[in-house]
Motif scaffolding. Sequence first.
Motif, PDB file in Angstrom:
ATOM      1  N   LEU A   1      14.104  28.891 -10.133  1.00 22.56           N
ATOM      2  CA  LEU A   1      14.277  27.495  -9.837  1.00 22.56           C
ATOM      3  C   LEU A   1      13.468  27.142  -8.745  1.00 22.56           C
ATOM      4  N   ALA A   2      14.434  27.630  -7.549  1.00 19.43           N
ATOM      5  CA  ALA A   2      13.580  27.182  -6.245  1.00 19.43           C
ATOM      6  C   ALA A   2      11.759  28.233  -5.810  1.00 19.43           C
ATOM      7  N   ALA A   3      12.164  29.511  -6.455  1.00 21.87           N
ATOM      8  CA  ALA A   3      10.992  29.786  -6.188  1.00 21.87           C
ATOM      9  C   ALA A   3      10.039  29.050  -6.757  1.00 21.87           C
ATOM     10  N   LEU A   4      10.213  28.570  -7.498  1.00 20.83           N
ATOM     11  CA  LEU A   4       9.366  28.022  -8.898  1.00 20.83           C
ATOM     12  C   LEU A   4       9.176  26.518  -8.053  1.00 20.83           C
ATOM     13  N   VAL A   5      10.417  26.033  -7.930  1.00 17.78           N
ATOM     14  CA  VAL A   5       9.536  24.723  -6.640  1.00 17.78           C
ATOM     15  C   VAL A   5       8.559  24.906  -5.790  1.00 17.78           C
ATOM     16  N   ALA A   6       8.826  26.452  -5.238  1.00 23.49           N
ATOM     17  CA  ALA A   6       8.099  26.610  -4.029  1.00 23.49           C
ATOM     18  C   ALA A   6       6.987  26.408  -4.056  1.00 23.49           C
ATOM     19  N   GLY A   7       6.837  27.333  -5.187  1.00 23.52           N
ATOM     20  CA  GLY A   7       5.259  27.954  -5.327  1.00 23.52           C
ATOM     21  C   GLY A   7       4.558  26.546  -5.441  1.00 23.52           C
ATOM     22  N   ALA A   8       4.908  25.628  -6.957  1.00 25.37           N
ATOM     23  CA  ALA A   8       4.769  24.888  -6.748  1.00 25.37           C
ATOM     24  C   ALA A   8       4.559  23.206  -5.780  1.00 25.37           C
ATOM     25  N   LEU A   9       5.376  23.000  -4.755  1.00 24.68           N
ATOM     26  CA  LEU A   9       4.825  22.677  -3.780  1.00 24.68           C
ATOM     27  C   LEU A   9       3.430  23.161  -2.697  1.00 24.68           C
ATOM     28  N   ALA A  10       4.823  24.479  -2.727  1.00 21.06           N
ATOM     29  CA  ALA A  10       2.741  25.481  -1.220  1.00 21.06           C
ATOM     30  C   ALA A  10       1.515  25.201  -2.166  1.00 21.06           C
TER      31      ALA A  10
ATOM     32  N   ALA B   1       4.244  33.674  -6.911  1.00 24.80           N
ATOM     33  CA  ALA B   1       5.585  32.759  -6.364  1.00 24.80           C
ATOM     34  C   ALA B   1       6.962  32.897  -6.887  1.00 24.80           C
ATOM     35  N   SER B   2       6.970  33.055  -8.225  1.00 23.66           N
ATOM     36  CA  SER B   2       7.696  33.334  -8.573  1.00 23.66           C
ATOM     37  C   SER B   2       8.608  34.678  -8.659  1.00 23.66           C
ATOM     38  N   ALA B   3       7.555  34.922  -8.577  1.00 22.88           N
ATOM     39  CA  ALA B   3       7.882  37.301  -8.253  1.00 22.88           C
ATOM     40  C   ALA B   3       8.294  37.434  -7.057  1.00 22.88           C
ATOM     41  N   VAL B   4       7.530  37.163  -6.239  1.00 25.00           N
ATOM     42  CA  VAL B   4       8.204  37.417  -4.674  1.00 25.00           C
ATOM     43  C   VAL B   4       8.892  36.639  -3.727  1.00 25.00           C
ATOM     44  N   LEU B   5       8.989  35.963  -4.106  1.00 25.94           N
ATOM     45  CA  LEU B   5      10.292  34.878  -3.732  1.00 25.94           C
ATOM     46  C   LEU B   5      11.737  35.535  -4.078  1.00 25.94           C
ATOM     47  N   PRO B   6      11.457  35.768  -5.742  1.00 30.81           N
ATOM     48  CA  PRO B   6      12.916  36.332  -5.777  1.00 30.81           C
ATOM     49  C   PRO B   6      12.788  38.003  -5.520  1.00 30.81           C
ATOM     50  N   THR B   7      12.221  39.028  -6.156  1.00 26.51           N
ATOM     51  CA  THR B   7      12.028  39.804  -5.498  1.00 26.51           C
ATOM     52  C   THR B   7      12.523  40.703  -4.524  1.00 26.51           C
TER      53      THR B   7
END
Length: 316
Positions: A79-88, A66-72
Amino acid sequence: MKRLAMPLLALILLLLPLLLPNSYYYDLAIRMAINAVIVLGLNLLIGFAGQISLGHAGFFGIGAYASAVLPTHFGWHPLAALVAGALATALLAALVAKPIFRLHGHYLAMATLGLGIIIAIVIRNEGMYTGGPDGMPVPPLEILGYEITGERNWYWVFAANLLLSVWLCRNLMDSPFGRALRALHGSEVAAQVVGVDLARYKMAIFVFSAFFASIMGSLTAHYIGFVTPNVADFFHSIELVTMVVVGGMASVFGSLIGAVLLTALPQALVSFDGWETVAFGVILMLFMIFLPRGLVPTLAARFGRGEGWPCSKSPA
């Protein structure tokens, strides 16, 4: 002793950088902290609630990717990607928890193993976004405009996460929720008779444990700067479960000891030159034979401290 445990851990984390001579040892300390936080969450599930999970590396992999794909690919802030990955990850864990935890014993182990394998296969085959077997780079983590770089800065990030995680786990286990988990572990029938909602508590601790793993997956991906499907494979899951068992199930500080030992042990066995895997296996066999309850609970019982020792809590 119980009151001194947290200040002692904080003091160790604060003073440890004074003893680390170079970046290699900083990296080793960081990897110990990463594994310790994941194992803390996994021990809540296995040691306290008595439920097995052989696919926990899959949740770690979801956070990492999530922290690799969403920002890239989608321009998200890290930080938004980290939160989204944790929630998913938490949502996925909640969706699969109800059918999975109707199973028991070997069937439950196989179900969680299958879940982890499915996640790893999806990551490996979705080459357009994940880079496939070759992996993909991860952008740096920025907090309030400050980019975290270097092992020394990352050490403080993971040390703070570890301290917070230990505090959360200890308080959770001392709460009514934690007592319900220990009752569930002792006897599901007896726990149900006294009013414990088995399905609810199993789901809650599974989601909590998966959430832990996802956050650490994201932070680890940013720290390393590159991620491959190996982070989600079966062997990583087995390694995490082994840390739980060696340190001691139903022991918060046993999780720390297990993570530290099994992270450092492969590095210490490098001098065996090709025989390190054999030596590692022999050491684990000896642990299982002579310390079947795990290192911390066994030492606590041997020195007559039992539940009063800060590192040990009985699941019953």
